[in-house]
Motif scaffolding. Structure first.
Motif, PDB file in Angstrom:
ATOM      1  N   LEU A  39       0.817  -1.218   0.000  1.00 39.84           N
ATOM      2  CA  LEU A  39       0.000   0.000   0.000  1.00 39.84           C
ATOM      3  C   LEU A  39       0.847   1.263   0.000  1.00 39.84           C
ATOM      4  O   LEU A  39       0.350   2.351   0.279  1.00 39.84           O
ATOM      5  CB  LEU A  39      -0.925  -0.013   1.229  1.00 39.84           C
TER       6      LEU A  39
ATOM      7  N   ARG B 146     -13.692  -6.007  10.789  1.00 41.11           N
ATOM      8  CA  ARG B 146     -12.411  -5.287  10.830  1.00 41.11           C
ATOM      9  C   ARG B 146     -11.594  -5.539   9.560  1.00 41.11           C
ATOM     10  O   ARG B 146     -11.089  -4.608   8.944  1.00 41.11           O
ATOM     11  CB  ARG B 146     -11.639  -5.714  12.099  1.00 41.11           C
TER      12      ARG B 146
ATOM     13  N   SER C  55     -10.561  -2.355   4.607  1.00 43.75           N
ATOM     14  CA  SER C  55      -9.678  -1.880   3.541  1.00 43.75           C
ATOM     15  C   SER C  55     -10.310  -2.089   2.156  1.00 43.75           C
ATOM     16  O   SER C  55     -10.348  -1.184   1.325  1.00 43.75           O
ATOM     17  CB  SER C  55      -8.343  -2.624   3.640  1.00 43.75           C
TER      18      SER C  55
ATOM     19  N   LYS D 278      -4.299   7.140   2.043  1.00 40.11           N
ATOM     20  CA  LYS D 278      -4.028   6.268   3.186  1.00 40.11           C
ATOM     21  C   LYS D 278      -2.811   6.713   3.977  1.00 40.11           C
ATOM     22  O   LYS D 278      -1.746   6.916   3.394  1.00 40.11           O
ATOM     23  CB  LYS D 278      -3.799   4.841   2.686  1.00 40.11           C
TER      24      LYS D 278
ATOM     25  N   TYR E 125      -9.119   3.381  11.495  1.00 36.72           N
ATOM     26  CA  TYR E 125      -9.136   1.974  11.921  1.00 36.72           C
ATOM     27  C   TYR E 125      -7.690   1.549  12.129  1.00 36.72           C
ATOM     28  O   TYR E 125      -6.776   2.310  11.787  1.00 36.72           O
ATOM     29  CB  TYR E 125      -9.855   1.064  10.911  1.00 36.72           C
TER      30      TYR E 125
ATOM     31  N   HIS F 191      -4.603  -1.159  14.230  1.00 37.86           N
ATOM     32  CA  HIS F 191      -4.137  -2.127  15.224  1.00 37.86           C
ATOM     33  C   HIS F 191      -3.812  -1.323  16.484  1.00 37.86           C
ATOM     34  O   HIS F 191      -2.640  -1.044  16.762  1.00 37.86           O
ATOM     35  CB  HIS F 191      -2.924  -2.858  14.681  1.00 37.86           C
TER      36      HIS F 191
ATOM     37  N   HIS G 128      -4.532   3.395  10.965  1.00 30.87           N
ATOM     38  CA  HIS G 128      -4.638   3.636   9.531  1.00 30.87           C
ATOM     39  C   HIS G 128      -5.645   4.768   9.346  1.00 30.87           C
ATOM     40  O   HIS G 128      -6.856   4.540   9.442  1.00 30.87           O
ATOM     41  CB  HIS G 128      -5.126   2.385   8.806  1.00 30.87           C
TER      42      HIS G 128
ATOM     43  N   GLU H  33       3.500  -0.005   9.316  1.00 31.61           N
ATOM     44  CA  GLU H  33       3.614  -1.379   8.810  1.00 31.61           C
ATOM     45  C   GLU H  33       3.541  -1.470   7.294  1.00 31.61           C
ATOM     46  O   GLU H  33       3.873  -2.504   6.731  1.00 31.61           O
ATOM     47  CB  GLU H  33       2.549  -2.286   9.444  1.00 31.61           C
ATOM     48  N   HIS H  34       3.107  -0.451   6.595  1.00 33.58           N
ATOM     49  CA  HIS H  34       2.957  -0.552   5.141  1.00 33.58           C
ATOM     50  C   HIS H  34       4.265  -0.307   4.401  1.00 33.58           C
ATOM     51  O   HIS H  34       4.353  -0.544   3.201  1.00 33.58           O
ATOM     52  CB  HIS H  34       1.890   0.427   4.633  1.00 33.58           C
TER      53      HIS H  34
HETATM   54  C1  MLT Z   1      -5.367  -3.236   7.477  1.00 34.78           C
HETATM   55  O1  MLT Z   1      -4.990  -3.149   8.634  1.00 34.78           O
HETATM   56  O2  MLT Z   1      -6.569  -3.408   7.187  1.00 34.78           O
HETATM   57  C2  MLT Z   1      -4.340  -3.191   6.386  1.00 34.78           C
HETATM   58  O3  MLT Z   1      -3.137  -2.687   6.844  1.00 34.78           O
HETATM   59  C3  MLT Z   1      -4.809  -2.538   5.137  1.00 34.78           C
HETATM   60  C4  MLT Z   1      -5.141  -1.091   5.223  1.00 34.78           C
HETATM   61  O4  MLT Z   1      -4.562  -0.385   6.021  1.00 34.78           O
HETATM   62  O5  MLT Z   1      -5.967  -0.629   4.459  1.00 34.78           O
END
Ligand code: MLT
Ligand code: ZN
Length: 471
Positions: A80, A328, A332, A342, A375, A377, A384, A423-424
């Motif tokens: 991404l 969840r 994306s 993003k 959204y 982690h 994100h 993380e991307h």
């Molecule tokens: C996620 O956590 O859903 C993925 O990293 C993809 C995104 O961020 O769109």
């Protein structure tokens, strides 16, 4: 550098290495294999080669280096940040044919796999042997292990299992100079100075091409339950996190806003309860004993009593758990047609509420027409932030305003000691932001490392740092 080769001569030599049918030059193939999920610009590589052996990868890289041609490694292209985009006549080396799991070692709990092995293939292989490969994310059905290593893929269970880095005990790399490095060789203990394996993890194809890796597996997790909770305000996230961490053993702690919930419900998923809340969290916890299940229920009740939680549900079956996870994991994909801008930001988990409030405030006062979809982690402090384009703006104008907004958002990230790419990866999209969180001496060291692995500068140029001028 060897004699200049015309495009046609170069392609002929590539075919000579991989075989006629393993090199594609059709427009649709170039577009498909020359891009990842960023759809940043129109891809325009020269050719796509599908090597079948490490020797062929070496020959391709040496040929490219001698002809002064750039190489873009290609895995599942689920990135991404534009890390797998090939925009200017590069040779794409796609690892799809090198997709074999070559060895399993039950004592070491490890497998040796080629770079093109798909994440879900490794997960299934581990499961069939009573073991578990824990790195998991929505794209595991198409992402490849080589790409996961190159991007240090994270995903939904990082709070318990860490990122891909933690599971790589060996990596074989063809450097930009065409040497084969066999790094760490599956060893648990190897204290011989600089660990080059860890330089390769997260290097985004800028140092070389991962051709093989030794991946560690672990024991299967215990049965789990998934909990989805509605929160009235963001501060409650921290209270809920503290309460569940004290009472349960968590394997995931995810977060999404009502805007994300709306998008995923519009894509066909079902709301877990009637209550509409500004924020939701999704937790996965061990539920292997009665006392653990009771502890989860008690914690849930306490969260309601304390008014941290407005509503919630605890899964009663595997099917219901999977449904809750889709709320969840489907976000994306649900947003993709809207082509959001993003961001992938992180701070330490305890700073999340302050960070999110400051970003919201900046956007409210300077960009009131932006709709923000949050959204991520949250247990890892990784958010994100997706921004949706206001209808009246052209795509170009929207991007310009997002870049301008980023300046303000990155200042907040910087002031909290956070990261502009949790993380991307950096790829093409975040390379301009790197200087926000890396000092000039750090960037200078990155450049030296790049040139030690890739003396001709042919490997994935322009990714992470603009190592080759743009024009
Ligand atoms: C996620 O956590 O859903 C993925 O990293 C993809 C995104 O961020 O769109
Ligand atoms: Zn993510």
């Amino acid at each position: 550098m060897g004699a200049e080769l015309t495009d046609l001569d170069f392609i002929r030599r590539v075919r000579g290495i991989c075989g006629q049918k393993n090199v594609l030059t059709g427009t649709a193939d170039l577009e498909f294999f020359g891009s990842d999920r960023t759809r940043l610009a129109t891809p325009a590589p020269l050719a796509v080669a599908f090597p079948g052996t490490t020797e062929q990868v070496v020959d391709l890289v040496r040929l490219a280096a001698s002809a002064g041609r750039s190489v873009v490694p290609s895995g599942g292209r689920t990135g991404l940040s534009g890390g797998a985009m090939a925009l200017r006549g590069e040779l794409v080396i796609a690892m799809d044919r090198m997709n074999t799991i070559k060895a399993f070692d039950a004592i070491n709990q490890s497998v040796v796999c080629q770079a093109g092995v798909v994440t879900a293939q490794l997960q299934a292989y581990a499961r069939d042997r009573g073991l578990f490969y824990p790195v998991d994310f929505a794209a595991s059905g198409s992402s490849q292990i080589g790409g996961n290593i190159a991007t240090n893929a994270g995903g939904i269970r990082v709070i318990r299992y860490g990122m891909t880095r933690q599971w790589v005990s060996g990596v074989k790399l063809v450097t930009g100079g065409g040497d084969v490095l066999d790094l760490n060789r599956g060893l648990t203990k190897n204290n011989t100075g600089y660990d080059l394996r860890h330089l390769v993890v997260g290097s985004e194809g800028t140092l070389g091409i991962v051709v093989e890796a030794t991946m560690q597996l672990t024991t299967s997790p215990p049965p789990s339950s998934v909990v989805c909770l509605a929160l009235a305000k963001l501060d409650a996230v921290m209270e809920v996190s503290r309460a569940f961490k004290a009472s349960s053993s968590l394997s995931a702690f995810e977060f999404f806003s009502e805007a994300a919930m709306k998008a995923v419900v519009a894509s066909g998923e079902t709301r877990p309860f009637d209550t509409i809340a500004p924020f939701y969290v999704l937790l996965e916890l061990d539920a292997d004993t009665e006392s653990r299940v009771d502890a989860a229920f008690n914690c849930f009740e306490r969260c309601v009593r304390e008014a941290w939680v407005m509503d919630g549900v605890i899964s009663q079956s595997g099917e219901q758990a999977a449904r809750l996870w889709r709320l969840r994991e489907g976000i994306s994909e649900a947003l993709a047609p809207l082509q959001p801008y993003k961001n992938d930001l992180s701070v330490t988990p305890s700073q999340v509420p302050v960070f999110l409030a400051e970003v919201e405030e900046v956007c409210r006062s300077h960009y009131p027409d932006f709709s923000l979809v949050w959204y991520g982690h949250i247990g890892d402090g990784n958010l994100h932030l997706n921004v949706l384009k206001p209808e009246q703006l052209t795509a170009a104008a929207f991007h310009e305003r997002c870049n301008e907004a980023n300046e303000k958002i990155y200042q907040i990230v910087q002031s909290l000691g956070g990261s502009v790419s949790a993380e991307h990866g950096v790829g093409l999209l975040k390379r301009g932001a790197l200087a926000r969180t890396s000092t000039p001496p750090e960037l200078a060291i990155l450049r030296h490392i790049k040139s030690a692995f890739d003396p001709s500068g042919i490997m994935n140029p322009g990714k992470i740092m603009p190592t080759i001028p743009d024009s």
